[in-house]
Structure formats: structure tokens, C-alpha cells
Design a protein around this motif. Structure first.
Motif, PDB file in Angstrom:
ATOM      1  N   LYS A  22       0.840  -1.211   0.000  1.00 26.19           N
ATOM      2  CA  LYS A  22       0.000   0.000   0.000  1.00 26.19           C
ATOM      3  C   LYS A  22       0.867   1.250   0.000  1.00 26.19           C
ATOM      4  O   LYS A  22       0.635   2.183  -0.765  1.00 26.19           O
ATOM      5  CB  LYS A  22      -0.901  -0.004   1.229  1.00 26.19           C
ATOM      6  CG  LYS A  22      -1.395   1.360   1.672  1.00 26.19           C
ATOM      7  CD  LYS A  22      -2.137   1.259   2.983  1.00 26.19           C
ATOM      8  CE  LYS A  22      -2.269   2.546   3.752  1.00 26.19           C
ATOM      9  NZ  LYS A  22      -1.060   3.050   4.385  1.00 26.19           N
ATOM     10  N   ASN A  23       1.882   1.288   0.859  1.00 29.14           N
ATOM     11  CA  ASN A  23       2.656   2.521   1.007  1.00 29.14           C
ATOM     12  C   ASN A  23       3.632   2.756  -0.151  1.00 29.14           C
ATOM     13  O   ASN A  23       4.245   3.822  -0.242  1.00 29.14           O
ATOM     14  CB  ASN A  23       3.393   2.537   2.350  1.00 29.14           C
ATOM     15  CG  ASN A  23       2.410   2.753   3.493  1.00 29.14           C
ATOM     16  OD1 ASN A  23       1.251   3.089   3.266  1.00 29.14           O
ATOM     17  ND2 ASN A  23       2.881   2.555   4.712  1.00 29.14           N
ATOM     18  N   ALA A  24       3.772   1.760  -1.029  1.00 35.31           N
ATOM     19  CA  ALA A  24       4.531   1.981  -2.268  1.00 35.31           C
ATOM     20  C   ALA A  24       3.583   2.416  -3.377  1.00 35.31           C
ATOM     21  O   ALA A  24       3.868   3.339  -4.140  1.00 35.31           O
ATOM     22  CB  ALA A  24       5.283   0.721  -2.666  1.00 35.31           C
ATOM     23  N   THR A 305       6.835   1.922  12.841  1.00 38.37           N
ATOM     24  CA  THR A 305       5.650   2.283  13.632  1.00 38.37           C
ATOM     25  C   THR A 305       4.412   1.532  13.142  1.00 38.37           C
ATOM     26  O   THR A 305       3.511   1.243  13.925  1.00 38.37           O
ATOM     27  CB  THR A 305       5.401   3.818  13.581  1.00 38.37           C
ATOM     28  OG1 THR A 305       4.160   4.097  14.213  1.00 38.37           O
ATOM     29  CG2 THR A 305       5.366   4.377  12.178  1.00 38.37           C
ATOM     30  N   ASP A 306       4.384   1.185  11.847  1.00 37.83           N
ATOM     31  CA  ASP A 306       3.209   0.491  11.308  1.00 37.83           C
ATOM     32  C   ASP A 306       3.103  -0.954  11.802  1.00 37.83           C
ATOM     33  O   ASP A 306       2.103  -1.632  11.530  1.00 37.83           O
ATOM     34  CB  ASP A 306       3.223   0.517   9.771  1.00 37.83           C
ATOM     35  CG  ASP A 306       3.006   1.916   9.225  1.00 37.83           C
ATOM     36  OD1 ASP A 306       2.680   2.825  10.020  1.00 37.83           O
ATOM     37  OD2 ASP A 306       3.174   2.111   8.003  1.00 37.83           O
ATOM     38  N   MET A 307       4.130  -1.450  12.524  1.00 39.95           N
ATOM     39  CA  MET A 307       4.050  -2.789  13.140  1.00 39.95           C
ATOM     40  C   MET A 307       3.907  -2.700  14.654  1.00 39.95           C
ATOM     41  O   MET A 307       3.908  -3.729  15.336  1.00 39.95           O
ATOM     42  CB  MET A 307       5.319  -3.601  12.806  1.00 39.95           C
ATOM     43  CG  MET A 307       5.331  -4.238  11.440  1.00 39.95           C
ATOM     44  SD  MET A 307       3.928  -5.363  11.125  1.00 39.95           S
ATOM     45  CE  MET A 307       4.109  -6.562  12.430  1.00 39.95           C
ATOM     46  N   LEU A 371      -5.926   1.797  11.092  1.00 38.05           N
ATOM     47  CA  LEU A 371      -5.682   0.642  10.228  1.00 38.05           C
ATOM     48  C   LEU A 371      -4.930  -0.494  10.920  1.00 38.05           C
ATOM     49  O   LEU A 371      -5.356  -1.659  10.910  1.00 38.05           O
ATOM     50  CB  LEU A 371      -4.927   1.167   8.994  1.00 38.05           C
ATOM     51  CG  LEU A 371      -4.042   0.276   8.160  1.00 38.05           C
ATOM     52  CD1 LEU A 371      -4.793  -0.909   7.607  1.00 38.05           C
ATOM     53  CD2 LEU A 371      -3.486   1.114   7.009  1.00 38.05           C
ATOM     54  N   ARG A 372      -3.793  -0.194  11.515  1.00 43.28           N
ATOM     55  CA  ARG A 372      -2.984  -1.282  12.108  1.00 43.28           C
ATOM     56  C   ARG A 372      -3.592  -1.777  13.402  1.00 43.28           C
ATOM     57  O   ARG A 372      -3.421  -2.947  13.772  1.00 43.28           O
ATOM     58  CB  ARG A 372      -1.539  -0.823  12.317  1.00 43.28           C
ATOM     59  CG  ARG A 372      -0.858  -0.287  11.066  1.00 43.28           C
ATOM     60  CD  ARG A 372      -0.874  -1.262   9.896  1.00 43.28           C
ATOM     61  NE  ARG A 372      -0.494  -0.583   8.645  1.00 43.28           N
ATOM     62  CZ  ARG A 372      -0.527  -1.155   7.462  1.00 43.28           C
ATOM     63  NH1 ARG A 372      -0.929  -2.402   7.300  1.00 43.28           N
ATOM     64  NH2 ARG A 372      -0.165  -0.480   6.381  1.00 43.28           N
ATOM     65  N   ALA A 373      -4.312  -0.892  14.119  1.00 38.83           N
ATOM     66  CA  ALA A 373      -5.010  -1.312  15.332  1.00 38.83           C
ATOM     67  C   ALA A 373      -6.054  -2.362  14.974  1.00 38.83           C
ATOM     68  O   ALA A 373      -6.262  -3.327  15.718  1.00 38.83           O
ATOM     69  CB  ALA A 373      -5.661  -0.114  16.005  1.00 38.83           C
TER      70      ALA A 373
HETATM   71  C1  LIG Z   1      -0.494   4.968   9.075  1.00 39.37           C
HETATM   72  C2  LIG Z   1      -0.606   4.246   7.959  1.00 39.37           C
HETATM   73  O1  LIG Z   1      -0.983   4.720   6.754  1.00 39.37           O
HETATM   74  P1  LIG Z   1      -1.381   6.204   6.289  1.00 39.37           P
HETATM   75  O2  LIG Z   1      -0.153   7.021   6.277  1.00 39.37           O
HETATM   76  O3  LIG Z   1      -1.877   5.956   4.900  1.00 39.37           O
HETATM   77  O4  LIG Z   1      -2.430   6.697   7.248  1.00 39.37           O
HETATM   78  C3  LIG Z   1      -0.288   2.794   7.926  1.00 39.37           C
HETATM   79  O5  LIG Z   1      -0.151   2.255   6.806  1.00 39.37           O
HETATM   80  O6  LIG Z   1      -0.186   2.158   9.004  1.00 39.37           O
END
Ligand SMILES: C=C(OP(=O)(O)O)C(=O)O
Ligand SMILES: CC(=O)N[C@H]1[C@@H](OP(=O)(O)OP(=O)(O)OC[C@H]2O[C@@H](n3ccc(=O)[nH]c3=O)[C@H](O)[C@@H]2O)O[C@H](CO)[C@@H](O)[C@@H]1O
Length: 435
Positions: A22-24, A305-307, A371-373
Motif C-alpha cells: 500500500k505505502n509503495a 511504527t506500522d508494526m 488501520l494497524r489497530a
Molecule cells: C499509518 C498508515 O498509513 P497512512 O499514512 O496511509 O495513514 C499505515 O499504513 O499504518
């Protein structure tokens, strides 16, 4: 209301395949606006709500975006509009990533101010500082950022106060069509930055040093459509690695790349999890007992942080006291209250969380705060006693394709339902439930 219902207690086994990152893909779709000639073909694009949102932004800007399964074809050769309204930015902050491309292509961008979100205030001052150094006049007012440059963008030397991922990407995109060379210092080193640079170079840009702390971009006069495959999602991979470990399972996570996941692998190994490279992925074997550890989130190659929230779930199962310190976002502990509803022994101290494990987790109705929560609460549900119901799945759908389906395929007792009033279950398994 849509919810995922999971009953804890199953060990996960089997193989799961991760999607494109997603982030790519979000900055990469924004970058396709730079091609004034030819179509850009993107492969391995995940079917996420965020991808559909950024595609809508591009269509609004007068680009043509077509989906063919996991392939996206963008034609941005027509004259572009220059505004990204609030309805898109509100849904997804990454909409601000069209600014760099628009400034480079048209000299103008009017983008709604993103504002804060559940994980922090998330300003974009570093993006704007970069654009201003390149000659852009920025005005902020009435909820919008108006940015305009007279003539062409000028290459500049820009030092970021913090290695912001979005600022690095936005400035990189703007600099591809600038006059002269841009040197971006203290920039982000995430694998997604490298993926974006690879696409830009395939389009004809001259970007060097992506993945290091200094990126050098020599401006060119025009960019062309290109073909590119998105890298695998290291955060989705990491989430399934935690799912395997927390259940004491044995899972092959296909597409998980060791070189993108080294900090997570190191911390999971410290906890006693066995991780080995196998084929195009990582095999993860959870131990009978997990050891407590301390984690501090940092920009890449530090711990992502996303993990953070998913690892919090894993640490709830560890025997002893662990600490997580969040240094990237100032408010990314909203899930702690939800874990408490599941009987977790956990407390917040400033920017840290102290976890006393192992918590005897109990199923409960919990709400995904981001999202990650959302993913982390499902992970906790995999080992909780009884049924856990996770709501607010719009967050989950931003970043995970068929999350419950993939867990089901690994043997989890899990279901996604759309119900009005859920009864207390007397049944034996989630799939027996008549909801
Ligand atoms: C925080 C996130 O994404 P975003 O920057 O798109 O909110 C994420 O992918 O965990
Ligand atoms: C779509 C995408 O790729 N999202 C990721 C990206 O978000 P994003 O690109 O928004 O994250 P940044 O790296 O920019 O933000 C990190 C920190 O810097 C601060 N900051 C950022 C920019 C700025 O101009 N000023 C400022 O103060 C932010 O408020 C935050 O505290 O990187 C984050 C950090 O790895 C991830 O959690 C997100 O999943």
C-alpha cells in the motif's frame, strides 16, 4: 454493522501470500501524473480502498485510470486539473502526494489541508518547506493549500528536519522535472522510497541515492509512461508473521523479504520466534513460550511504527514485562484502551506502553481505532478466550486485502459478517454462528 468475529485458540498453519505494498503504490500512482507522454502500467497493485481513493483523485485531475485485476493503467497525457478537494484528502491523507507531481507538470496545486488523524496531528510542513526551496509560493487558507511556481521549479538543496516518508516522496516527484539538480538530505530510507525512485527512473527521471540519507535528482524536461511491479507489502507480511507467532503456528509468508523486515525479524527472534528464509518468503514458527522484549519505533531501518500495534498483541502473550516506545507518531496508542477491554494488563506512560504478560485475554467487542489497530485486535482475538468482535473495518480495508479470508485459509476460526444485532454465541465455532 460490519465486523470480524474471531474465536481464539487455533494454531495457524499453511501458506499465505502478501499483496503489493500500500505505502509503495500510493505515491507511485501519484507519480504516474508526471508522464505527459504514454501510459504507465502498474502490476501487483493491491485491491485496497486507499488505492481506489487515489485513483478517484487522479480521475478528478483528468487522468484516465483503468483496472484489470491487479494491474492498473494510467494515462495522464491530457491537460491536468490542479485541485485535490477535501472529500478525497479527508478519506486518505496520502492524497497530498499528488502535490509534487502537479507542481512539476502544471506549476500549480490546490490541495485540501489534511488535518490530524487518529495517530497524531501529522503536519506537512516539511513537504511545503521543500517546495518553497524550489521556488514555489505557498498560501494556506480556508482549509486549502495553494501552491504555485512562476516558470519552472528550480533544483535546490533541501534538508529535512525529520526523515519524513511523504515529504521525501513529494519532493522527489517535484524535482524530477525541475530545472537543475535537487539534493535532498536527511531523507527517508524506506523500501517504498526505493520503489518510487525505480518507477521514476523507468519513466526517464534521474534519481540517485534512494534508500540512503541523501537523494540526488537531476531534473529532466519530460517523463514518459513506463511499466513497473509494486514491491511486496512488508507490513502485511509482518502482520501475518505475528499471526503465526502468536498462535504458536507454522506459516510460510510468501513475498516477505528479509531485507525489508530485518528489524522486525530481529525483535521476533529475541522473543524466541523461529524465522527462516524459504523460497520467495519467510517461514515463521511460534514457540510455546514467548519472551518479553523492549521495542522503540524509528524511521527505517529502525522498527516500523506500522508494526507497533501488532507487536503489542504479541507482547501481551509474552511471559514478563515488555515496553514499547513510540517515537514516530505522538498519539499512536489508541488501541491500548481496546486491548484493556480484552483484559490486557497494559498501561501508558508518556510515549511508552508497559505490558505485563502473559495477559489472559478474553473475547470482547472492540473498535478499530486505525488501520494497524484493526489488524492488531484481530491478532489478539486469535488467542483470546471466546469470541472477539472487531468493528470499524473501514480502517482495515484501507490496508489489508481479504484479511479474515487469509487467516481463515491458515486455519483461524474467523468470519466477517454484516449484521444488525449479534447474539451472544452458544455455538461451537464462528462459522456455526447465525448472525
Ligand atoms: C499509518 C498508515 O498509513 P497512512 O499514512 O496511509 O495513514 C499505515 O499504513 O499504518
Ligand atoms: C502512505 C504512507 O506511506 N504512509 C506511511 C508514511 O506516512 P507519512 O508519509 O505521513 O509519514 P511521515 O514519515 O511523513 O511522518 C512521520 C512523522 O513526521 C511528522 N511530520 C511529517 C511530515 C511533515 O512535513 N512534518 C512532520 O512533522 C509526522 O507528523 C510524523 O510524526 O510513513 C509513516 C512512517 O513510517 C507510516 O506510518 C505511514 O504508514
Amino acid at each position: 454493522m460490519e465486523k470480524i468475529i474471531v474465536r481464539g485458540g487455533k494454531r495457524l498453519n499453511g501458506t499465505v501470500k502478501v499483496e503489493g505494498a500500500k505505502n509503495a503504490v500510493l505515491p507511485i500512482i501519484a507519480a504516474t501524473l508526471l508522464a505527459s507522454d504514454g501510459k504507465t502500467i502498474l502490476n501487483d497493485v493491491p485491491a485496497l480502498s486507499d488505492v481506489f481513493t487515489i485513483s478517484e483523485v487522479l480521475r478528478h485531475l483528468n487522468a484516465e485510470v483503468d483496472f484489470e485485476g491487479n494491474r492498473v493503467i494510467v494515462d495522464a497525457s491530457r491537460e491536468l486539473k490542479t485541485d485535490a478537494p477535501f472529500e478525497y484528502v479527508r478519506k486518505m491523507r496520502a492524497s497530498v502526494l499528488v502535490m509534487g507531481s502537479l507542481l512539476a507538470r502544471t506549476g500549480k496545486a490546490r490541495v485540501a489541508l489534511p488535518g490530524g488523524c487518529a495517530i497524531g496531528s501529522r503536519p506537512i510542513d516539511q513537504h511545503l518547506k521543500g517546495f518553497e526551496a524550489m521556488g514555489v509560493k505557498v498560501k494556506v487558507g480556508n482549509g486549502f493549500i495553494d501552491a504555485e511556481v512562476e516558470g519552472k521549479l528550480q533544483g535546490a538543496k533541501i534538508y529535512l528536519d525529520f526523515p519524513s516518508v511523504g515529504a521525501t516522496e513529494n519532493i522527489m516527484m517535484a524535482a524530477t522535472l525541475a530545472e537543475g539538480t535537487t539534493i535532498l538530505e536527511n531523507c527517508a530510507k524506506e523500501p517504498e522510497i526505493v520503489d518510487l525512485a525505480n518507477l521514476l527512473n523507468a519513466m526517464g527521471a534521474k534519481v540517485r541515492g534512494a534508500g540512503t540519507g541523501t537523494i540526488r535528482i537531476e531534473g529532466v524536461s519530460k517523463l514518459y509512461g513506463a511499466t513497473h511491479a509494486i514491491i511486496p507489502d512488508r507490513i502485511e507480511a509482518g502482520t501475518f508473521m505475528v499471526a503465526a507467532a502468536i498462535t504458536g503456528g507454522n506459516v510460510l509468508v510468501r513475498g516477505a523479504l528479509m531485507e525489508h523486515l530485518s528489524s522486525l525479524v530481529a525483535k521476533m527472534e529475541e522473543m524466541g520466534v523461529q524465522i527462516t528464509e524459504e523460497g520467495d518468503g519467510l517461514r515463521v514458527i511460534g514457540p510455546d513460550k514467548l519472551k518479553p522484549i523492549d521495542i522503540k519505533t524509528m524511521p527505517h531501518p529502525g522498527f516500523p511504527t506500522d508494526m507497533q500495534s501488532q507487536m503489542m498483541s504479541l507482547l501481551l502473550a509474552a511471559e514478563g514485562t515488555s515496553m514499547i516506545t513510540e517515537t514516530v507518531f505522538e498519539n499512536r496508542f489508541m488501541h491500548v484502551e481496546e486491548f484493556r477491554r480484552m483484559n490486557a494488563d497494559i498501561k501508558i506512560e508518556g510515549r511508552s506502553v508497559i505490558i505485563n504478560g502473559p495477559s489472559k485475554l478474553q473475547g470482547a467487542e472492540v473498535s478499530a481505532t486505525d488501520l494497524r489497530a484493526a489488524a492488531a485486535l484481530v491478532l489478539a482475538g486469535l488467542i483470546a478466550d471466546g469470541f472477539t468482535r472487531v468493528t470499524e473495518l473501514k480502517h482495515l480495508d484501507r490496508g489489508y486485502v481479504d484479511f479474515h479470508g487469509k487467516l481463515l485459509g491458515l486455519g483461524a476460526d474467523i468470519e466477517r459478517v454484516n449484521d444488525q444485532a449479534t447474539q451472544e454465541p452458544a455455538q461451537q465455532s464462528v462459522s456455526d454462528m447465525n448472525v
